[in-house]
Design a protein around this motif. Structure first.
Motif, PDB file in Angstrom:
ATOM      1  N   SER A   1       0.034  -1.030   0.015  1.00 46.00           N
ATOM      2  CA  SER A   1       0.359   0.339   0.175  1.00 46.00           C
ATOM      3  C   SER A   1       1.323   1.607  -0.179  1.00 46.00           C
ATOM      4  O   SER A   1       1.840   0.943   0.071  1.00 46.00           O
ATOM      5  CB  SER A   1      -0.723   0.162   1.003  1.00 46.00           C
ATOM      6  OG  SER A   1       0.169   0.708   2.689  1.00 46.00           O
TER       7      SER A   1
ATOM      8  N   ILE B   1      -1.922  -4.726   1.464  1.00 50.22           N
ATOM      9  CA  ILE B   1      -3.125  -4.281   0.730  1.00 50.22           C
ATOM     10  C   ILE B   1      -3.321  -6.302  -0.167  1.00 50.22           C
ATOM     11  O   ILE B   1      -2.439  -6.135  -0.470  1.00 50.22           O
ATOM     12  CB  ILE B   1      -3.496  -3.320  -0.480  1.00 50.22           C
ATOM     13  CG1 ILE B   1      -3.537  -2.098  -0.392  1.00 50.22           C
ATOM     14  CG2 ILE B   1      -4.961  -3.642  -0.702  1.00 50.22           C
ATOM     15  CD1 ILE B   1      -3.259  -1.479  -0.644  1.00 50.22           C
TER      16      ILE B   1
ATOM     17  N   GLY C   1      -6.714  -4.897   4.475  1.00 55.06           N
ATOM     18  CA  GLY C   1      -5.289  -4.011   4.600  1.00 55.06           C
ATOM     19  C   GLY C   1      -4.458  -4.449   6.090  1.00 55.06           C
ATOM     20  O   GLY C   1      -5.102  -4.773   7.250  1.00 55.06           O
TER      21      GLY C   1
ATOM     22  N   GLN D   1      -1.053  -4.162   8.557  1.00 57.19           N
ATOM     23  CA  GLN D   1      -0.246  -2.519   8.912  1.00 57.19           C
ATOM     24  C   GLN D   1       0.438  -3.126  10.169  1.00 57.19           C
ATOM     25  O   GLN D   1       0.118  -3.877  10.680  1.00 57.19           O
ATOM     26  CB  GLN D   1      -1.172  -1.441   8.981  1.00 57.19           C
ATOM     27  CG  GLN D   1      -0.149  -0.084   9.618  1.00 57.19           C
ATOM     28  CD  GLN D   1       0.724   0.258   7.824  1.00 57.19           C
ATOM     29  OE1 GLN D   1      -0.199   0.143   6.949  1.00 57.19           O
ATOM     30  NE2 GLN D   1       1.757   0.970   7.923  1.00 57.19           N
TER      31      GLN D   1
ATOM     32  N   ASP E   1      -5.613  -3.425   9.175  1.00 56.22           N
ATOM     33  CA  ASP E   1      -5.601  -1.535   8.798  1.00 56.22           C
ATOM     34  C   ASP E   1      -6.854  -1.098   7.845  1.00 56.22           C
ATOM     35  O   ASP E   1      -7.690  -0.554   7.812  1.00 56.22           O
ATOM     36  CB  ASP E   1      -4.985  -1.501   7.873  1.00 56.22           C
ATOM     37  CG  ASP E   1      -4.360  -0.011   7.519  1.00 56.22           C
ATOM     38  OD1 ASP E   1      -5.139   0.700   8.814  1.00 56.22           O
ATOM     39  OD2 ASP E   1      -3.719   0.619   6.579  1.00 56.22           O
TER      40      ASP E   1
END
Length: 150
Positions: free
Chosen positions: A100, A106, A122, A124, A133
């Motif tokens: 991402s 992603i 997502g 993170q 995410d």
């Protein structure tokens, strides 16, 4: 000698390079050196391109490992939005994994082995641990999850 002065009017050193003993031997030597330099630069450029491609492949493999290790986390995040408990299984499309813009990962997937019920998620890294995410169902999956009947 007039031809050389026409092309290089102020280059007296070119006279020595291009017309050695009044022949084109110096010109051929000059062109050979230029050719060797061009080949060396091409080999270096190809080497850099191969190295870049290998690094990109390594990054992609690392992202796939992270997604596989955190697939349950994605599933739990998606199931938290499933108020009628319709999600039986999730499948990740490993070919869709990409980095991402914010530095996370992603990934796309689908539920219940129905490729039209898709979601995007997502991942993170926060304080050393990986967290979602956000996992968002796409339109068809959203509609499927909102209906009470199956």
């Amino acid at each position: 000698m007039i031809f050389v002065h026409y092309i290089f009017p102020k280059a007296s050193s070119c006279d020595k390079i291009l017309l050695k003993d009044g022949k084109n031997g110096g010109l051929m030597k000059y062109l050979k050196i230029i050719g060797i330099v061009v080949v060396i630069l091409a080999v270096i450029g190809i080497g850099i391109g191969v190295k870049y491609k290998m690094d990109q492949q390594k990054v992609q493999e690392d992202m796939v490992k992270v997604v596989k290790a955190n697939e349950k986390l994605i599933g739990d995040d998606l199931k938290s939005q499933d108020k009628y408990h319709k999600i039986k299984s999730i499948s990740i499309n490993y070919d869709s994994i990409k980095k991402s813009p914010m530095g996370g990962i992603i990934v796309d997937g689908y539920v219940n082995n129905k490729k039209d019920l898709t979601f995007v998620s997502g991942l993170q890294r926060y304080d050393g641990s990986v967290e979602t995410d956000g996992t968002a169902p796409r339109a068809r999956l959203f509609d499927y999850l909102e209906k009470e009947e199956e």
